[in-house]
Motif scaffolding. Structure first.
Motif, short mmCIF file in Angstrom:
data_model
loop_
_atom_site.label_atom_id
_atom_site.label_comp_id
_atom_site.label_asym_id
_atom_site.label_seq_id
_atom_site.Cartn_x
_atom_site.Cartn_y
_atom_site.Cartn_z
N THR A 144 0.85 -1.58 -0.08
CA THR A 144 0.17 0.30 0.24
C THR A 144 0.80 1.08 -0.34
O THR A 144 1.76 0.95 0.65
N HIS A 145 0.31 2.06 -0.86
CA HIS A 145 1.56 3.25 -1.18
C HIS A 145 0.75 4.39 -0.22
O HIS A 145 -0.78 4.94 -1.77
N MET A 146 1.01 5.63 0.13
CA MET A 146 0.18 6.30 0.69
C MET A 146 0.48 7.07 0.12
O MET A 146 1.70 7.97 0.53
N VAL A 147 0.10 8.16 -0.51
CA VAL A 147 0.64 9.93 -0.24
C VAL A 147 -0.87 10.71 -0.06
O VAL A 147 -1.50 10.65 0.46
N LYS A 148 -0.12 11.88 -0.20
CA LYS A 148 -1.50 13.48 0.15
C LYS A 148 -1.95 12.98 -1.35
O LYS A 148 -1.93 12.87 -2.04
N GLU A 149 -3.79 13.21 -0.57
CA GLU A 149 -4.42 13.51 -1.24
C GLU A 149 -4.80 14.10 -2.96
O GLU A 149 -4.93 13.55 -4.27
N THR A 150 -4.08 15.57 -3.11
CA THR A 150 -3.83 16.35 -3.63
C THR A 150 -2.48 15.90 -4.56
O THR A 150 -2.54 16.44 -5.88
N VAL A 207 3.91 -2.93 3.61
CA VAL A 207 4.48 -3.88 3.80
C VAL A 207 3.71 -5.15 4.32
O VAL A 207 4.19 -5.80 5.60
N LYS A 208 2.13 -5.97 3.58
CA LYS A 208 2.26 -7.32 4.68
C LYS A 208 2.57 -8.39 3.55
O LYS A 208 3.23 -8.33 1.92
N THR A 209 3.51 -9.67 4.15
CA THR A 209 3.75 -10.78 3.42
C THR A 209 2.84 -11.40 3.04
O THR A 209 2.45 -12.14 4.40
N THR A 210 2.75 -13.12 2.84
CA THR A 210 2.22 -14.10 2.96
C THR A 210 2.48 -14.73 4.06
O THR A 210 1.39 -15.24 4.26
N ASP A 211 3.41 -14.79 4.92
CA ASP A 211 3.52 -15.36 6.63
C ASP A 211 2.24 -13.88 7.09
O ASP A 211 2.63 -14.06 9.10
N GLY A 212 1.89 -13.44 6.76
CA GLY A 212 1.65 -12.25 7.74
C GLY A 212 1.98 -11.36 8.38
O GLY A 212 1.50 -10.72 8.87
N ARG A 213 3.29 -10.81 8.14
CA ARG A 213 4.11 -9.79 8.59
C ARG A 213 3.52 -8.73 7.94
O ARG A 213 3.34 -9.11 6.59
N ARG A 216 -0.44 -6.30 -9.50
CA ARG A 216 -1.69 -6.43 -9.37
C ARG A 216 -1.67 -5.83 -7.54
O ARG A 216 -3.19 -6.56 -7.46
N LYS A 217 -0.93 -6.34 -6.94
CA LYS A 217 -0.86 -6.73 -5.62
C LYS A 217 -0.48 -5.12 -5.16
O LYS A 217 -0.36 -4.79 -3.57
N ILE A 218 -0.19 -3.65 -5.88
CA ILE A 218 0.09 -1.99 -5.11
C ILE A 218 -0.92 -1.53 -5.15
O ILE A 218 -2.18 -1.61 -6.60
N ARG A 219 -1.27 -1.44 -4.91
CA ARG A 219 -2.69 -0.43 -4.28
C ARG A 219 -2.09 1.18 -3.71
O ARG A 219 -0.88 1.66 -3.10
N LEU A 220 -2.62 1.56 -4.02
CA LEU A 220 -2.41 3.28 -3.71
C LEU A 220 -3.19 4.99 -3.62
O LEU A 220 -4.87 4.08 -4.35
N MET A 221 -2.86 5.08 -2.43
CA MET A 221 -4.19 6.25 -1.77
C MET A 221 -3.87 7.04 -0.63
O MET A 221 -2.65 7.07 -0.73
N GLY A 222 -4.70 8.24 -1.15
CA GLY A 222 -4.13 9.35 -0.22
C GLY A 222 -4.84 9.23 0.78
O GLY A 222 -5.70 8.31 1.90
N THR A 223 -3.87 9.82 2.24
CA THR A 223 -4.27 9.88 3.30
C THR A 223 -4.18 10.96 3.56
O THR A 223 -3.33 11.95 3.61
N GLN A 240 0.88 2.33 -9.60
CA GLN A 240 1.25 1.15 -10.00
C GLN A 240 2.68 -0.18 -10.30
O GLN A 240 3.39 -1.44 -9.97
N TYR A 241 3.06 1.03 -10.94
CA TYR A 241 3.51 0.39 -11.99
C TYR A 241 5.12 0.55 -11.60
O TYR A 241 5.92 -0.57 -11.87
N ILE A 242 5.99 1.54 -10.88
CA ILE A 242 6.63 1.59 -10.86
C ILE A 242 7.53 0.91 -10.08
O ILE A 242 8.23 -0.14 -9.70
N MET A 243 6.43 1.07 -9.20
CA MET A 243 7.22 0.15 -7.10
C MET A 243 6.56 -0.68 -8.28
O MET A 243 7.06 -1.45 -6.82
N ALA A 244 5.84 -2.00 -9.14
CA ALA A 244 6.17 -3.47 -8.60
C ALA A 244 7.87 -3.22 -9.34
O ALA A 244 8.24 -4.08 -8.62
N VAL A 245 8.16 -2.44 -10.19
CA VAL A 245 9.22 -3.12 -10.77
C VAL A 245 10.17 -2.65 -9.57
O VAL A 245 11.11 -3.67 -9.46
N ALA A 246 10.14 -1.96 -8.99
CA ALA A 246 11.14 -1.26 -7.40
C ALA A 246 11.38 -2.03 -6.62
O ALA A 246 12.51 -2.73 -6.34
N ALA A 247 10.11 -3.43 -5.85
CA ALA A 247 9.32 -4.84 -5.88
C ALA A 247 10.69 -5.46 -5.91
O ALA A 247 11.37 -6.60 -5.10
#
Length: 455
Positions: free
Chosen positions: A308-314, A385-391, A362-369, A330-337
């Motif tokens: 989850t990538h959180m940014v200013k809503e503006t 970042v949430k992992t497959t084992d729950g961390r 497909r695992k990346i969500r962008l939201m304003g906060t 969603q694209y750039i963060m996927a490449v970085a990951a």
């Protein structure tokens, strides 16, 4: 004594016509050199055999022909000054790796290519080159601040293109030694045609994004050359005249910003750092936070369940799921990951066709906060970042590495330049360019630097 009808425009024109290198403090001169070096690296990253936009716009200008006045970078021909500015300005923003922005503008992407073109045409020395660049920052930065509204892109205009035109005009007029009256005409002509929408975020080719910057450079050069010939323009472009720039571009008007500390505070000293990554600066803090988490915990792509990538809503709309990959979180963060880095050409092709990148996107969500609303930074981020084992791992970055509050070191800036330039001209020539920029204020003719950029 009769009060002037257009006091702000006349003050800016007088300031522009009498501006001197000798009035610049050492910090401004030093910053100008770093801006030039960094932008030359961005130009090399956008060389025509590396970037389609650069190749296509160069082909277009080659077809137009004309007087061989100024170097078209990456090509074996010269073109009329305005056309060379169109190509070189387009290249300035093509790779999206240049820094030193000011007042909501990709200022360096417009101003350095313009200064190279006009400097070559007028055979200016290094001090004049630096002064023209500083003047562009001062004038365009102030006009942009006078237009600052409550949202990043009022009326859908792109500040880099609109106010970049004003800065490019400052450079052209300065190198042409325009007097105050002709500077008024030049600025009036520039304001009269200034344009550029943010509509390019819907262009997956990445061509129109940088084209607007090239047009700003071209229009600034054209305005200066026409004013030199005696071509007239609106005489009060920076004042609240009928049908003024403030109504057109923002709906806000802060005239006091035009002359606040004019000649005392130099906007080039405010230039906001240099980029690490070739993508929209609004994503950089998110990349930093994501890579901190991944590297600290050595997370492999298949261990990541959600980001989850959180940014200013503006700031969210300009990077949210755009067809334009350089401005798509969603694209750039996927490449970085997946890659743990962003390469200069990652946005030139859609790597989501690769299974690992596509799955990560497909695992990346962008939201304003609202959690970031009180941040002093323009583009802070929180990444979870949430992992497959729950961390669950969470990191906040207010100022991305490279911002003026979290700057790159001198060695990091030099390494960035060599990394971008060496594949084009070779490491030895890249080092020679670096050395020449360090002594830019001693250079008798800017054409020496342009000649070194040939391969």
């Amino acid at each position: 004594m009769t009060e002037s009808k257009w006091p702000y425009t006349e003050r800016i024109a007088e300031y522009s016509a009498t501006f001197r290198f000798e009035d610049l403090p050492p910090k401004a001169v030093s910053m100008a050199k770093w801006i030039v070096l960094d932008t030359l690296g961005a130009l090399f990253a956008a060389w025509p055999d590396r970037h389609p936009a650069s190749r296509l716009i160069g082909d277009f200008v080659a077809q137009m022909g004309g007087k061989p006045e100024c170097t078209v970078l990456g090509r074996n021909f010269k073109a009329p000054a305005a056309n060379a500015a169109l190509v070189n300005g387009t290249m300035g923003y093509a790779a999206d790796i240049e820094g030193a922005g000011i007042a909501r503008m990709h200022a360096a992407a417009v101003f350095v290519p313009t200064a190279l073109v006009m400097g070559e045409r007028q055979r200016v020395d290094g001090k004049t080159f630096i002064a023209s660049l500083a003047l562009a920052y001062d004038v365009a930065g102030r006009v942009s601040e006078a237009n600052r509204a409550g949202c990043p892109y009022p009326h859908s205009f792109h500040p880099s293109a609109v106010f970049g035109t004003i800065g490019a005009t400052a450079i052209a007029g300065y190198d042409l030694k325009l007097d105050p009256s002709r500077f008024i005409n030049a600025y009036g002509l520039a304001g009269n045609v200034a344009s550029g929408l943010m509509a390019w975020v819907e262009d997956p080719t990445e061509h129109s994004r940088s084209y607007g910057i090239g047009v700003a450079a071209r229009n600034g050069v054209t305005a200066g050359l026409l004013a030199e010939m005696g071509f007239g323009g609106p005489r009060g472009i920076f004042d609240p005249m009928k049908y003024n720039i403030y109504d057109a571009f923002s709906g806000a008007m802060h005239l006091e910003e035009l002359t606040r500390d004019l000649g005392v505070e130099f906007y080039i000293e405010r230039a906001d750092g240099f980029k690490q990554y070739p993508c929209c600066g609004d994503i950089h803090s998110g990349i930093d936070a994501l890579l901190m988490i991944i590297n600290e915990h050595d997370l492999q792509p298949d261990e990541i369940a959600e980001i989850t990538h959180m940014v200013k809503e503006t700031r969210r709309p300009v990077i949210d799921n755009n067809p334009l990959r350089s401005h798509c979180s969603q694209y750039i963060m996927a490449v970085a990951a997946v890659e743990r880095q962003i390469r200069w050409d990652d946005f030139l092709r859609d790597r989501r066709k690769e299974p690992a990148i596509g799955a990560m996107a497909r695992k990346i969500r962008l939201m304003g906060t609202s959690e970031l609303a009180d941040s002093p930074a323009a583009a802070p981020a929180i990444v979870e970042v949430k992992t497959t084992d729950g961390r669950v791992f969470r990191k906040r970055v207010d100022f991305a590495k490279g911002r003026s509050e979290n700057p790159l070191s001198r060695s990091e800036l030099e390494a960035k330049f060599v990394r971008l330039a060496a594949p084009v001209v070779g490491e030895a020539q890249a080092q020679e360019i670096l050395s020449m920029v360090e002594r830019l204020d001693e250079l008798p003719d800017i054409r020496q630097l342009i000649e070194l950029m040939r391969r």
